[in-house]
Design a protein around this motif. Sequence first.
Motif, PDB file in Angstrom:
ATOM      1  N   GLU A  19       0.944  -1.139   0.108  1.00 56.03           N
ATOM      2  CA  GLU A  19      -0.200  -0.101  -0.036  1.00 56.03           C
ATOM      3  C   GLU A  19       0.807   1.345  -0.096  1.00 56.03           C
ATOM      4  O   GLU A  19       0.369   2.207   0.532  1.00 56.03           O
ATOM      5  N   ASP A  20       2.031   1.236  -0.562  1.00 57.09           N
ATOM      6  CA  ASP A  20       3.108   2.129  -0.686  1.00 57.09           C
ATOM      7  C   ASP A  20       2.379   3.548  -1.371  1.00 57.09           C
ATOM      8  O   ASP A  20       1.826   3.391  -2.702  1.00 57.09           O
ATOM      9  N   GLU A  21       2.197   4.597  -0.663  1.00 59.66           N
ATOM     10  CA  GLU A  21       1.398   5.594  -1.346  1.00 59.66           C
ATOM     11  C   GLU A  21       2.476   6.656  -2.057  1.00 59.66           C
ATOM     12  O   GLU A  21       1.959   7.705  -2.803  1.00 59.66           O
ATOM     13  N   SER A  22       3.545   6.683  -1.917  1.00 59.40           N
ATOM     14  CA  SER A  22       4.559   7.185  -2.605  1.00 59.40           C
ATOM     15  C   SER A  22       5.386   6.660  -3.899  1.00 59.40           C
ATOM     16  O   SER A  22       5.587   7.457  -4.840  1.00 59.40           O
ATOM     17  N   VAL A  23       5.859   5.458  -3.382  1.00 59.57           N
ATOM     18  CA  VAL A  23       6.107   4.895  -4.696  1.00 59.57           C
ATOM     19  C   VAL A  23       5.318   3.471  -5.007  1.00 59.57           C
ATOM     20  O   VAL A  23       5.355   2.624  -4.356  1.00 59.57           O
ATOM     21  N   PRO A  24       4.507   3.760  -6.111  1.00 59.95           N
ATOM     22  CA  PRO A  24       3.300   2.568  -6.268  1.00 59.95           C
ATOM     23  C   PRO A  24       4.108   1.207  -6.430  1.00 59.95           C
ATOM     24  O   PRO A  24       4.992   1.176  -7.159  1.00 59.95           O
ATOM     25  N   TYR A  25       3.247   0.354  -5.813  1.00 66.47           N
ATOM     26  CA  TYR A  25       4.029  -1.049  -5.425  1.00 66.47           C
ATOM     27  C   TYR A  25       3.595  -1.788  -6.765  1.00 66.47           C
ATOM     28  O   TYR A  25       4.761  -2.600  -7.266  1.00 66.47           O
ATOM     29  N   LEU A  26       2.548  -1.671  -7.834  1.00 67.75           N
ATOM     30  CA  LEU A  26       2.532  -2.590  -8.799  1.00 67.75           C
ATOM     31  C   LEU A  26       3.295  -2.444  -9.960  1.00 67.75           C
ATOM     32  O   LEU A  26       3.824  -3.577 -10.556  1.00 67.75           O
ATOM     33  N   PRO A  27       4.000  -1.282 -10.358  1.00 69.41           N
ATOM     34  CA  PRO A  27       4.594  -1.068 -11.330  1.00 69.41           C
ATOM     35  C   PRO A  27       6.242  -2.032 -11.008  1.00 69.41           C
ATOM     36  O   PRO A  27       6.672  -2.456 -11.869  1.00 69.41           O
ATOM     37  N   VAL A  28       6.630  -1.614  -9.797  1.00 70.89           N
ATOM     38  CA  VAL A  28       7.936  -2.525  -9.278  1.00 70.89           C
ATOM     39  C   VAL A  28       7.638  -3.761  -9.188  1.00 70.89           C
ATOM     40  O   VAL A  28       8.523  -4.677  -9.717  1.00 70.89           O
ATOM     41  N   LYS A  29       6.343  -4.273  -8.826  1.00 71.25           N
ATOM     42  CA  LYS A  29       6.176  -5.694  -8.860  1.00 71.25           C
ATOM     43  C   LYS A  29       6.121  -6.116 -10.194  1.00 71.25           C
ATOM     44  O   LYS A  29       6.640  -7.429 -10.488  1.00 71.25           O
TER      45      LYS A  29
END
Length: 249
Positions: A197-207
Amino acid sequence: MSRLESFTLGEEGKRIFGICEYPSSGKSFPTVLMFHGFTGEHIVSTFKFPRLSRRLVERGIATVRFDFRGSGDSEGEFNEMSPLTELHDAEDVFSFVQKQKWCSGKFGVIGYSLGGMIASLFAGRHTEISTLLLWSPVIMNQEFFHREDYTFDCGEQYKDVLGLKLGSIFFEDGRRVDASEELKNYLGDLLIIHGSEDESVPYLPVKEYADQRGLNIHTVEEANHKYQRIDWIEELFSVSSDFLCKTLL
C-alpha cells in the motif's frame, strides 16, 4: 558492542557527513553502504538505518550511512541536488570506505526510495557490489520524473517542496538516466522489499518489473512507504538482515 566513527569528505562548503559502524572485535568485515531517500538523511524516518545497522553489526557486518550533499548534516544546497549529484556522492563515499582497514572489500548496498534509484545506478556500474537490497525503490524513474507536476514553467527557478527549494536540475538529471535499464547490468544477489500500500512509490509497477525480470521481491502486506507499524518494520528488518547475512557472510 560496536564501534562508531563519524567522518567528513570533500572540500569546505561541500563536505559529506557520515557514520561508520562496525564490530568492536575482529579485523575486517563485509560492508553495507546505506543510501537514504528524497529529503531524507543518514538516520531516515523512525531511525531505520541505525536500527538495522545494529542488527547487522551484531552479526559481523559493518555499515556506512551518510547524508547526500544538500541533505541532513552534509553541506551543499538542496536546490543543487539531483540523482546524478547523489550518484557522485556515493562514489566519493565508496572510495573512502574502500581505504578503511576494517573493510574486507566485500560490499553490499541498501537503497531506500529515491536512494533505491541511486543504488540501482551505482550497483549497475560497480562489479565490486555483490549484494543489493532495495526498499520501496524508485526503479521506474522515467515514469516518476515525467509527471506533469514536475514540469517547470518559463522563469520558474525552483519548486517549493516541503519547505525546501527543489531546482530544475533534479528533474532534468532524473530524466537522463533509466535505473530500470541500468539495473540489468548488475549480476549479484538482489532483493526488493516493498509495501503493498505504498502511497509514494506505487507497488504494482515495481512488482511487474520484478516479475518480468525474474527478480526476488518480498511484499510487506498492507505496509505504507515508511513502514509505520511495528509488525511492518519488524518484517522489513528481519527479511533485510537475513538476506544481507546470507549473501555477505
